[in-house]
Design a protein around this motif. Structure first.
Motif, PDB file in Angstrom:
ATOM      1  N   ARG A  40      28.430 -16.068  25.187  1.00 19.60           N
ATOM      2  CA  ARG A  40      28.822 -16.833  24.003  1.00 19.60           C
ATOM      3  C   ARG A  40      27.565 -17.317  23.297  1.00 19.60           C
ATOM      4  O   ARG A  40      26.604 -17.708  23.948  1.00 19.60           O
ATOM      5  N   TRP A  41      27.596 -17.312  21.956  1.00 20.20           N
ATOM      6  CA  TRP A  41      26.471 -17.860  21.227  1.00 20.20           C
ATOM      7  C   TRP A  41      26.913 -18.385  19.864  1.00 20.20           C
ATOM      8  O   TRP A  41      27.898 -17.972  19.294  1.00 20.20           O
ATOM      9  N   LEU A  42      26.129 -19.323  19.386  1.00 22.11           N
ATOM     10  CA  LEU A  42      26.335 -19.937  18.081  1.00 22.11           C
ATOM     11  C   LEU A  42      25.293 -19.392  17.125  1.00 22.11           C
ATOM     12  O   LEU A  42      24.149 -19.161  17.503  1.00 22.11           O
ATOM     13  N   CYS A  43      25.675 -19.149  15.880  1.00 22.84           N
ATOM     14  CA  CYS A  43      24.717 -18.604  14.928  1.00 22.84           C
ATOM     15  C   CYS A  43      24.895 -19.250  13.561  1.00 22.84           C
ATOM     16  O   CYS A  43      25.972 -19.722  13.213  1.00 22.84           O
ATOM     17  N   ARG A  44      23.813 -19.259  12.815  1.00 22.76           N
ATOM     18  CA  ARG A  44      23.847 -19.780  11.459  1.00 22.76           C
ATOM     19  C   ARG A  44      23.082 -18.832  10.548  1.00 22.76           C
ATOM     20  O   ARG A  44      21.966 -18.417  10.870  1.00 22.76           O
ATOM     21  N   TYR A  45      23.704 -18.498   9.390  1.00 31.20           N
ATOM     22  CA  TYR A  45      23.135 -17.549   8.455  1.00 31.20           C
ATOM     23  C   TYR A  45      22.763 -18.230   7.138  1.00 31.20           C
ATOM     24  O   TYR A  45      23.393 -19.197   6.717  1.00 31.20           O
ATOM     25  N   HIS A  46      21.760 -17.680   6.493  1.00 30.05           N
ATOM     26  CA  HIS A  46      21.505 -17.934   5.081  1.00 30.05           C
ATOM     27  C   HIS A  46      21.634 -16.582   4.394  1.00 30.05           C
ATOM     28  O   HIS A  46      21.053 -15.593   4.852  1.00 30.05           O
ATOM     29  N   ASN A  47      22.418 -16.522   3.306  1.00 27.47           N
ATOM     30  CA  ASN A  47      22.659 -15.225   2.693  1.00 27.47           C
ATOM     31  C   ASN A  47      22.557 -15.280   1.179  1.00 27.47           C
ATOM     32  O   ASN A  47      22.674 -16.342   0.563  1.00 27.47           O
ATOM     33  N   ASP A 212      48.590 -18.427 -13.736  1.00 32.37           N
ATOM     34  CA  ASP A 212      49.567 -18.496 -14.821  1.00 32.37           C
ATOM     35  C   ASP A 212      49.000 -19.307 -15.981  1.00 32.37           C
ATOM     36  O   ASP A 212      48.549 -20.442 -15.796  1.00 32.37           O
ATOM     37  N   LEU A 213      49.032 -18.726 -17.189  1.00 29.15           N
ATOM     38  CA  LEU A 213      48.589 -19.403 -18.399  1.00 29.15           C
ATOM     39  C   LEU A 213      49.769 -19.602 -19.343  1.00 29.15           C
ATOM     40  O   LEU A 213      50.674 -18.767 -19.406  1.00 29.15           O
ATOM     41  N   SER A 214      49.730 -20.693 -20.118  1.00 26.65           N
ATOM     42  CA  SER A 214      50.789 -20.981 -21.091  1.00 26.65           C
ATOM     43  C   SER A 214      50.153 -21.608 -22.327  1.00 26.65           C
ATOM     44  O   SER A 214      49.404 -22.585 -22.219  1.00 26.65           O
ATOM     45  N   ASP A 215      50.448 -21.052 -23.530  1.00 26.55           N
ATOM     46  CA  ASP A 215      49.879 -21.591 -24.758  1.00 26.55           C
ATOM     47  C   ASP A 215      50.740 -22.740 -25.299  1.00 26.55           C
ATOM     48  O   ASP A 215      51.711 -23.170 -24.657  1.00 26.55           O
ATOM     49  N   LEU A 216      50.396 -23.243 -26.481  1.00 21.93           N
ATOM     50  CA  LEU A 216      51.100 -24.394 -27.055  1.00 21.93           C
ATOM     51  C   LEU A 216      52.569 -24.097 -27.333  1.00 21.93           C
ATOM     52  O   LEU A 216      53.401 -25.017 -27.340  1.00 21.93           O
ATOM     53  N   ASP A 217      52.905 -22.829 -27.581  1.00 19.50           N
ATOM     54  CA  ASP A 217      54.295 -22.450 -27.843  1.00 19.50           C
ATOM     55  C   ASP A 217      55.075 -22.156 -26.570  1.00 19.50           C
ATOM     56  O   ASP A 217      56.252 -21.811 -26.636  1.00 19.50           O
ATOM     57  N   GLY A 218      54.398 -22.254 -25.430  1.00 18.07           N
ATOM     58  CA  GLY A 218      55.063 -21.956 -24.167  1.00 18.07           C
ATOM     59  C   GLY A 218      55.043 -20.497 -23.787  1.00 18.07           C
ATOM     60  O   GLY A 218      55.674 -20.106 -22.793  1.00 18.07           O
ATOM     61  N   ASP A 219      54.345 -19.662 -24.550  1.00 15.78           N
ATOM     62  CA  ASP A 219      54.231 -18.243 -24.205  1.00 15.78           C
ATOM     63  C   ASP A 219      53.261 -18.086 -23.038  1.00 15.78           C
ATOM     64  O   ASP A 219      52.248 -18.782 -22.965  1.00 15.78           O
ATOM     65  N   GLU A 220      53.569 -17.152 -22.156  1.00 12.02           N
ATOM     66  CA  GLU A 220      52.842 -17.068 -20.897  1.00 12.02           C
ATOM     67  C   GLU A 220      52.110 -15.745 -20.714  1.00 12.02           C
ATOM     68  O   GLU A 220      52.508 -14.707 -21.255  1.00 12.02           O
ATOM     69  N   ALA A 221      51.041 -15.811 -19.945  1.00 15.49           N
ATOM     70  CA  ALA A 221      50.310 -14.633 -19.493  1.00 15.49           C
ATOM     71  C   ALA A 221      49.867 -14.879 -18.058  1.00 15.49           C
ATOM     72  O   ALA A 221      49.794 -16.031 -17.605  1.00 15.49           O
ATOM     73  N   LYS A 222      49.583 -13.805 -17.344  1.00 13.78           N
ATOM     74  CA  LYS A 222      49.120 -13.901 -15.966  1.00 13.78           C
ATOM     75  C   LYS A 222      47.776 -13.193 -15.837  1.00 13.78           C
ATOM     76  O   LYS A 222      47.590 -12.102 -16.380  1.00 13.78           O
ATOM     77  N   VAL A 223      46.843 -13.846 -15.117  1.00 13.01           N
ATOM     78  CA  VAL A 223      45.504 -13.290 -14.927  1.00 13.01           C
ATOM     79  C   VAL A 223      45.273 -13.064 -13.439  1.00 13.01           C
ATOM     80  O   VAL A 223      45.296 -14.012 -12.647  1.00 13.01           O
ATOM     81  N   LYS A 224      45.054 -11.801 -13.048  1.00 11.72           N
ATOM     82  CA  LYS A 224      44.782 -11.469 -11.646  1.00 11.72           C
ATOM     83  C   LYS A 224      43.271 -11.475 -11.408  1.00 11.72           C
ATOM     84  O   LYS A 224      42.521 -10.794 -12.112  1.00 11.72           O
ATOM     85  N   ILE A 225      42.836 -12.249 -10.412  1.00 11.81           N
ATOM     86  CA  ILE A 225      41.412 -12.427 -10.147  1.00 11.81           C
ATOM     87  C   ILE A 225      41.043 -11.824  -8.797  1.00 11.81           C
ATOM     88  O   ILE A 225      41.679 -12.133  -7.779  1.00 11.81           O
ATOM     89  N   ASP A 226      40.013 -10.988  -8.783  1.00 12.63           N
ATOM     90  CA  ASP A 226      39.472 -10.498  -7.509  1.00 12.63           C
ATOM     91  C   ASP A 226      37.964 -10.352  -7.635  1.00 12.63           C
ATOM     92  O   ASP A 226      37.394 -10.446  -8.720  1.00 12.63           O
ATOM     93  N   ALA A 227      37.322 -10.124  -6.512  1.00 14.15           N
ATOM     94  CA  ALA A 227      35.857  -9.987  -6.494  1.00 14.15           C
ATOM     95  C   ALA A 227      35.425  -9.173  -5.287  1.00 14.15           C
ATOM     96  O   ALA A 227      36.096  -9.165  -4.246  1.00 14.15           O
ATOM     97  N   HIS A 228      34.298  -8.494  -5.442  1.00 16.84           N
ATOM     98  CA  HIS A 228      33.640  -7.757  -4.366  1.00 16.84           C
ATOM     99  C   HIS A 228      32.233  -8.318  -4.228  1.00 16.84           C
ATOM    100  O   HIS A 228      31.589  -8.643  -5.232  1.00 16.84           O
ATOM    101  N   THR A 229      31.740  -8.407  -3.008  1.00 16.94           N
ATOM    102  CA  THR A 229      30.386  -8.911  -2.797  1.00 16.94           C
ATOM    103  C   THR A 229      29.631  -8.042  -1.793  1.00 16.94           C
ATOM    104  O   THR A 229      30.223  -7.498  -0.854  1.00 16.94           O
ATOM    105  N   ILE A 230      28.349  -7.927  -2.049  1.00 21.27           N
ATOM    106  CA  ILE A 230      27.413  -7.320  -1.094  1.00 21.27           C
ATOM    107  C   ILE A 230      26.365  -8.386  -0.786  1.00 21.27           C
ATOM    108  O   ILE A 230      25.725  -8.916  -1.699  1.00 21.27           O
ATOM    109  N   LYS A 231      26.183  -8.702   0.504  1.00 20.64           N
ATOM    110  CA  LYS A 231      25.260  -9.762   0.897  1.00 20.64           C
ATOM    111  C   LYS A 231      24.284  -9.272   1.961  1.00 20.64           C
ATOM    112  O   LYS A 231      24.631  -8.460   2.804  1.00 20.64           O
ATOM    113  N   ILE A 232      23.080  -9.824   1.895  1.00 22.04           N
ATOM    114  CA  ILE A 232      22.141  -9.688   2.995  1.00 22.04           C
ATOM    115  C   ILE A 232      21.937 -11.094   3.594  1.00 22.04           C
ATOM    116  O   ILE A 232      21.985 -12.092   2.878  1.00 22.04           O
TER     117      ILE A 232
END
Length: 238
Positions: A40-47, A212-232
């Protein structure tokens, strides 16, 4: 997956506590476990690394963007990231398994202004993020190959709407910011350069669902958020 607007500060505080508790934990000594040597071991990273993703909006009714029903607007995001990570690992034979907590700044942002038809705009920014994941890997000499997955959270800000003469239409746009829960999966390789120090290269995918987004008239839109990362990362084993 979902918003945590009212509790975003609590989420960041919780992830910070996870890191602190792991770092303050005690490492175990080797012991025999059913014929295998358990370490067993404990580790700490900076990335640090680079991230990219998307924040794609869809208007189901056509009223939010004032276009046809199902009108979409895609926003590509990218940026640099950095943070800290702590983990606790066990090794039995060649198999390594453990848990890790990550806290950092994602720095992924982007915008898209379409002045010509369909004259819409969108912008997205991701900031502070954290995750809590399980890790499973296979060790061969000084090389570890692993996969990971778990829960993730980030702070976001989005603005989408219709353009009128090149400027946002005051009646047909909406902005929203706060926190999002989601999930992450990924994997990587880690090399031991000494008994205490290792370095790693890691990929992760983040899915934060739909805002979920809604404007002043109550009209709606949906925004799908994703991300990819490469780390060292650079890691010290306690």
């Amino acid at each position: 997956m979902g918003d945590f607007d009212e509790t975003s500060n609590y989420c960041v505080h919780f992830l910070d506590l996870c890191l602190r508790r792991i770092v303050r934990g005690r490492c175990g000594h080797d012991r025999d476990a059913g014929g295998f040597q358990l370490v067993r071991w404990l580790c700490r990273y900076h990335n640090a690394g680079y991230g990219w993703g998307s924040a794609d909006a869809v208007d189901p009714s056509g009223n939010f963007f004032e276009e046809d029903a199902g009108q979409t607007l895609d926003v590509s995001t990218d940026g640099f990231l950095g943070g800290v990570q702590a983990g606790y690992n066990w090794q039995s034979g060649a198999f390594v398994y453990g848990v890790e907590a990550d806290l950092g700044y994602l720095g992924v942002r982007g915008d898209n202004f379409v002045v010509e038809s369909p004259d819409n705009f969108g912008s997205t920014k991701l900031g502070v993020y954290g995750d809590l994941t399980a890790r499973l890997g296979f060790a061969a000499d000084t090389l570890l190959i692993y996969a990971k997955g778990g829960a993730a959270a980030t702070h976001y800000k989005v603005s989408y709407g219709d353009l009128d003469g090149g400027d946002p239409d005051p009646d047909n746009n909406a902005s929203k910011s706060g926190g999002r829960f989601g999930y992450t999966v990924g994997g990587g390789v880690e090399w031991a350069v000494s008994d205490k120090w290792t370095t790693k290269l890691e990929y992760q995918y983040f899915d934060f669902g739909k805002v979920d987004l809604s404007d002043l008239d109550g009209d709606e839109a949906k925004v799908k958020i994703d991300a990819h990362t490469i780390k060292i990362g650079l890691n010290y084993k306690f």
